[in-house]
Structure formats: structure tokens, C-alpha cells
Design an enzyme around this catalytic site. Structure first.
Site, PDB file in Angstrom:
ATOM      1  N   ASN A   9       5.533  34.373  33.316  1.00  0.00           N
ATOM      2  CA  ASN A   9       4.570  34.258  34.148  1.00  0.00           C
ATOM      3  C   ASN A   9       5.078  33.455  35.631  1.00  0.00           C
ATOM      4  OD1 ASN A   9       1.992  33.993  35.416  1.00  0.00           O
ATOM      5  ND2 ASN A   9       1.111  32.944  33.591  1.00  0.00           N
ATOM      6  N   ARG A  90       4.070  39.049  34.492  1.00  0.00           N
ATOM      7  CA  ARG A  90       2.887  39.062  35.178  1.00  0.00           C
ATOM      8  C   ARG A  90       3.281  39.329  36.547  1.00  0.00           C
ATOM      9  NH1 ARG A  90      -1.171  33.973  35.690  1.00  0.00           N
ATOM     10  NH2 ARG A  90      -2.617  34.919  37.031  1.00  0.00           N
ATOM     11  N   HIS A 179      -6.390  37.767  38.298  1.00  0.00           N
ATOM     12  CA  HIS A 179      -6.393  36.942  36.865  1.00  0.00           C
ATOM     13  C   HIS A 179      -6.980  37.597  35.933  1.00  0.00           C
ATOM     14  CE1 HIS A 179      -8.028  33.105  39.411  1.00  0.00           C
ATOM     15  NE2 HIS A 179      -6.448  32.994  39.239  1.00  0.00           N
ATOM     16  N   HIS A 206     -12.945  31.975  35.410  1.00  0.00           N
ATOM     17  CA  HIS A 206     -11.700  31.283  35.333  1.00  0.00           C
ATOM     18  C   HIS A 206     -11.516  30.321  36.513  1.00  0.00           C
ATOM     19  CE1 HIS A 206      -7.040  31.490  34.897  1.00  0.00           C
ATOM     20  NE2 HIS A 206      -7.210  30.873  36.222  1.00  0.00           N
ATOM     21  N   ARG A 239      -7.605  27.291  48.372  1.00  0.00           N
ATOM     22  CA  ARG A 239      -8.098  28.480  49.136  1.00  0.00           C
ATOM     23  C   ARG A 239      -9.376  28.415  49.331  1.00  0.00           C
ATOM     24  NH1 ARG A 239      -5.299  32.685  44.857  1.00  0.00           N
ATOM     25  NH2 ARG A 239      -4.552  30.834  43.848  1.00  0.00           N
ATOM     26  N   GLU A 282      -8.971  18.692  40.841  1.00  0.00           N
ATOM     27  CA  GLU A 282     -10.361  18.359  40.330  1.00  0.00           C
ATOM     28  C   GLU A 282     -10.674  16.881  40.087  1.00  0.00           C
ATOM     29  OE1 GLU A 282     -14.018  17.838  38.480  1.00  0.00           O
ATOM     30  OE2 GLU A 282     -12.156  18.031  37.336  1.00  0.00           O
ATOM     31  N   GLU A 380      -2.906  33.803  28.965  1.00  0.00           N
ATOM     32  CA  GLU A 380      -2.562  35.078  29.612  1.00  0.00           C
ATOM     33  C   GLU A 380      -1.152  35.673  29.227  1.00  0.00           C
ATOM     34  OE1 GLU A 380      -2.529  32.397  33.064  1.00  0.00           O
ATOM     35  OE2 GLU A 380      -3.983  33.551  33.905  1.00  0.00           O
TER      36      GLU A 380
HETATM   37  P1  ADP Z   1      -3.148  27.125  37.421  1.00  0.00           P
HETATM   38  O1  ADP Z   1      -4.154  28.019  38.377  1.00  0.00           O
HETATM   39  O2  ADP Z   1      -2.112  26.536  38.515  1.00  0.00           O
HETATM   40  O3  ADP Z   1      -3.016  27.594  36.471  1.00  0.00           O
HETATM   41  P2  ADP Z   1      -4.698  25.403  35.910  1.00  0.00           P
HETATM   42  O4  ADP Z   1      -5.678  26.440  35.167  1.00  0.00           O
HETATM   43  O5  ADP Z   1      -3.931  24.320  35.257  1.00  0.00           O
HETATM   44  O6  ADP Z   1      -4.088  25.890  37.470  1.00  0.00           O
HETATM   45  O7  ADP Z   1      -5.845  24.355  36.674  1.00  0.00           O
HETATM   46  C1  ADP Z   1      -5.605  23.277  37.599  1.00  0.00           C
HETATM   47  C2  ADP Z   1      -7.025  22.755  37.665  1.00  0.00           C
HETATM   48  O8  ADP Z   1      -7.608  22.299  36.442  1.00  0.00           O
HETATM   49  C3  ADP Z   1      -6.624  21.334  38.596  1.00  0.00           C
HETATM   50  O9  ADP Z   1      -7.733  21.109  39.664  1.00  0.00           O
HETATM   51  C4  ADP Z   1      -7.038  20.230  37.593  1.00  0.00           C
HETATM   52  O10 ADP Z   1      -7.561  19.270  38.072  1.00  0.00           O
HETATM   53  C5  ADP Z   1      -7.803  20.887  36.552  1.00  0.00           C
HETATM   54  N1  ADP Z   1      -7.688  20.318  35.361  1.00  0.00           N
HETATM   55  C6  ADP Z   1      -6.446  20.396  34.440  1.00  0.00           C
HETATM   56  N2  ADP Z   1      -6.547  19.591  33.305  1.00  0.00           N
HETATM   57  C7  ADP Z   1      -7.685  18.910  33.470  1.00  0.00           C
HETATM   58  C8  ADP Z   1      -8.427  18.215  32.537  1.00  0.00           C
HETATM   59  N3  ADP Z   1      -7.863  17.474  31.574  1.00  0.00           N
HETATM   60  N4  ADP Z   1      -9.402  17.587  32.895  1.00  0.00           N
HETATM   61  C9  ADP Z   1     -10.096  18.025  34.056  1.00  0.00           C
HETATM   62  N5  ADP Z   1      -9.436  18.939  35.043  1.00  0.00           N
HETATM   63  C10 ADP Z   1      -8.334  19.512  34.714  1.00  0.00           C
END
Ligand code: ADP
Length: 394
Positions: A9, A90, A179, A206, A239, A282, A380
Site C-alpha cells: 500500500n 494498491r 478508498h 472511512h 484536503r 484529529e 485494505e
Molecule cells: P491515513 O488516511 O493516513 O491512513 P489514518 O486512517 O491512520 O490515516 O487516520 C489518521 C487520523 O486518525 C488522524 O486524524 C488521527 O488523529 C486519527 N487517529 C488515529 N489514531 C487515533 C486514536 N487512537 N484516537 C483518535 N484519533 C486517532
């Protein structure tokens, strides 16, 4: 006979990998090479015996893949390269050409290269990954899973933009949706867990760094929030998602910038990061908001609202709602966001159980909720590995 399948990926500056024994779907090793091309590049991996991170200079995707293959051997999960039967990649954008995963051929590589105009950050890195494996593992079968192919069932009324029709014919300007492996994985999992009747009309959210919402009817995607490119739809980490198209020429003229710079602003400086002025993460924004930072709170409110809008819109595509699924980094872990999203969905019969939600349980709906609400960790890579099996065993 069991086969070792590697799922790759490739992101813009990272490569995640998982090696599975198929068809058992037994995970042998998983890991990632991160911050490629920077001084902080590193390679980490995990097996049932080890969990290691190595700080090593990795200039690009090809170098990272060379090291990933080394790790597969040194960790003992692969004794000889020839044991790797297939590699699945991917790839972000397959345009209208592919409705399913395909074996890599020179023609497929050419198409991926041509489609880099639609996915400048991802298609070139995906292709670099394919080329690196051709060099390092010439006997492995290579297969491509496209990030938009699960959405090929979106009807024309939902994928057409109201631009002059010849742009669709000449440039294939339409909604694609992305996605796909994630929406496919969680929707299939939900159908398996809760039954087909309870998941007939489903919305999958997602929510990660990139975010998208999909409408799934009887297991098929009928709409998805990302569009011609993965820039459209809900608010994301960096974005902007949907904006009035007139803002683009307005800012280009006002700031005297070209379309290249405008594209960069919309992809890298916007979303949660642009609104909060803090970060695209986040967790950091939520903690700032809790400490009274108004822009952080605003960023979260706009993010949540944009998702609610899509959920509302997609209940029209589905004529109701049976199951709402949350997945990816935010969807799987951010209880606050899930709770806020569900707040204004009373009219649909969506009722969350705050205690279950806090614990990130699989089912987080209240007993009297008309709609099932599920938190399903995405996978994925297993979709990519299954695709390798399906394509090579035909
Ligand atoms: P990507 O699209 O890069 O694969 P992810 O699916 O890992 O991203 O998501 C990243 C987001 O998820 C970030 O905004 C992060 O803050 C949030 N995030 C990841 N782990 C946690 C967690 N344990 N608690 C709250 N938010 C999380």
C-alpha cells in the site's frame, strides 16, 4: 496449496506492507517504511515474535522496497525470495478502465502512468513500487487493486457532473469514488457479522487523514463522496473537500497564483489543518478544542457537519438506512466525532449508546436504535491479498 502473498500500500511518502499466508488469511508480518526521502526515514515491522523499528536512510520507494524484502528474509518469515508467490499493489486511480483487480502487464503500467494526471501524488509512487518488485522479485505474480474499482457500480445519474457532455466523453470527467478496498472490506464484514437483511441499506464512513463516505445497497456501492479525484467530498486532514468551484479562479486571480499552487493549497493546507491552524491530527485538534481553542472546535464542527450532510444525502440514494459503519483512524478511535455525527441523525432512527461508543465497541447503537451503528477496523491489505489470489487463480 498455501501461498505467501505480499500486499503493498504505497502512499506519497510511505509504504505499508503485510505478508499473508493465503487462502488461510494468516498474517505473517506487517510493517511500514515511513518518511521516505527525508532524514527521518524509518522502517518498522511486527511479527508474532518481534516488533522492531530501524532508522535507515530510504531515498525513495525503490530503496524502501529493497529493504522491505530484506526484512521479510531477516525476520525469518521468508527463507527464499521465490517463496513469495504474488505481490498486490494498491493503485489510486484506474479511471474508467478497470472494474476489478488486474494482473500487471505493460499496458496496465502504461495506463497507470497516463492516469497520473488525475492522481499526481499517488499513481507515480504506486508505479514505482510495481517496477521495484519487477526488479527485485521477477518471478512473483503482480496484481493491481485500484482505489476506485469497487465504486464501478455507482449509477450514471450519480457519477455525472453537469458539465458539457463532451468533457465526459473526451476526458472521462466523472465521479469515481476512492478508498475502495476499505469501503469494500467494512461493508463485506458488516454483511457477514450482522446479516444481509440488516445491512441492505448501509453507509460506510472511512474517516482517516483522507476521508470518504459511501452508500452501499445490497453490498454494492451506489454513491461515494470523493469525485473525479480524492480531493472532493467531506472535509479531510489537509484536503478541503467540496467547495464552490468559483472560489478557485477567484483565489488564483486574487493571490496571483497558478493552478499548481492552488492545487497544493487545497490538498495540503486546507481541511482540519487549514481551519484549525493547529494540525491535521484529529487528536491534537480535539485536545485543543477541549482547552477552549475556538478554531479547533470550529474545525471539528465543520468536519462533523460535512459528514452528516453526506449521510443525509445518501439516505436518499438508499431510500432509508439500516446500518452506519465507522472505520479508519478517526472512525475507529475518535468516540467524540462518532457521537457528534450521530447527534443530528435522530430523524433516521440513529441512536448511539455513549458507553459502548466510548469503548470503541463493535456495535455502538442503543437498544432502541432503528439503525445498527458499527465500528469496524478496516483492512485494505487483505482485500489486496484476496485480489492477488482471485486474479492469479482464474
Ligand atoms: P491515513 O488516511 O493516513 O491512513 P489514518 O486512517 O491512520 O490515516 O487516520 C489518521 C487520523 O486518525 C488522524 O486524524 C488521527 O488523529 C486519527 N487517529 C488515529 N489514531 C487515533 C486514536 N487512537 N484516537 C483518535 N484519533 C486517532
Amino acid at each position: 496449496m498455501s501461498k505467501k502473498i505480499l500486499a503493498i500500500n504505497s502512499g506519497s511518502s510511505s509504504i505499508k506492507f503485510k505478508l499473508y499466508l493465503m487462502p488461510e488469511e494468516k498474517l505473517l508480518i506487517s510493517g511500514s517504511a515511513e518518511n521516505l526521502g527525508s532524514s527521518t526515514s524509518q522502517l518498522s515491522y511486527k511479527t508474532d515474535k518481534t516488533n522492531e523499528t530501524r532508522q535507515i536512510p530510504l531515498k525513495n520507494h525503490s530503496e524502501a522496497i529493497d529493504h522491505i524484502i530484506d526484512v521479510l528474509m531477516s525476520s525469518g518469515v521468508v527463507k527464499d525470495k521465490s517463496e513469495i508467490y504474488g505481490v498486490g499493489h494498491r493503485i489510486s486511480h484506474g479511471g474508467s478502465y478497470y472494474t476489478h483487480a488486474v494482473a500487471v502487464t505493460p499496458e496496465v503500467e502504461k495506463r497507470i502512468d497516463e492516469l497520473k494526471v488525475l492522481s499526481p501524488l499517488h499513481n507515480p509512487n504506486g508505479l514505482a513500487g510495481i517496477k521495484a518488485f519487477e526488479k527485485f522479485l521477477p518471478d512473483a505474480k503482480e496484481v493491481v487493486t485500484f482505489d476506485n474499482s469497487f465504486h464501478h457500480t455507482i449509477p450514471k445519474k450519480a457519477y455525472m457532473y453537469a458539465l458539457p457532455y463532451e468533457f465526459y466523453e473526451k476526458y472521462q470527467i466523472r465521479r469515481y469514488g476512492f478508498h475502495a478496498p476499505s469501503h469494500q472490506y467494512v461493508s463485506e464484514k458488516a454483511r457477514e457479522l450482522f446479516g444481509k437483511e440488516k445491512t441492505r441499506r448501509m453507509i460506510t464512513c472511512h474517516l482517516g487523514n483522507g476521508s470518504s463516505v459511501s452508500a452501499i445497497l445490497d453490498g454494492k456501492s451506489v454513491n461515494s463522496s470523493m469525485g473525479f479525484t480524492p480531493l472532493a467530498g467531506v472535509v479531510m486532514g489537509t484536503r478541503c473537500g467540496d467547495i464552490d468551484p468559483e472560489i478557485i479562479p477567484f483565489l488564483e486571480e486574487e493571490l496571483n497564483i497558478d493552478s499548481h499552487e492552488m492545487r497544493r493549497i487545497m490538498n495540503e493546507d486546507s481541511g482540519l489543518k487549514g481551519l484549525s491552524g493547529i494540525s491535521n491530527d484529529e487528536r491534537e485538534i480535539e485536545s485543543a478544542a477541549k482547552n477552549g481553542n475556538e478554531r479547533a472546535q470550529l474545525a471539528l464542527d465543520v468536519f462533523v457537519h460535512s459528514i452528516q450532510q453526506y449521510i443525509g444525502a445518501y439516505t436518499t440514494d438508499l431510500d432509508g438506512l439500516d446500518t452506519l459503519v465507522f472505520t479508519a483512524g478517526i472512525g475507529e478511535h475518535a468516540a467524540y466525532i462518532r457521537s457528534q455525527i450521530c447527534k443530528n441523525l435522530d430523524y433516521l432512527g440513529v441512536k448511539i449508546d455513549e458507553e459502548k461508543n466510548k469503548n470503541n465497541e463493535l456495535s455502538i447503537e442503543a437498544p432502541d436504535s432503528k439503525v445498527k451503528i458499527a465500528v469496524i477496523p478496516t483492512n485494505e491489505e487483505i482485500i489486496i491479498a484476496r485480489d492477488v489470489m482471485n486474479v492469479t487463480q482464474q
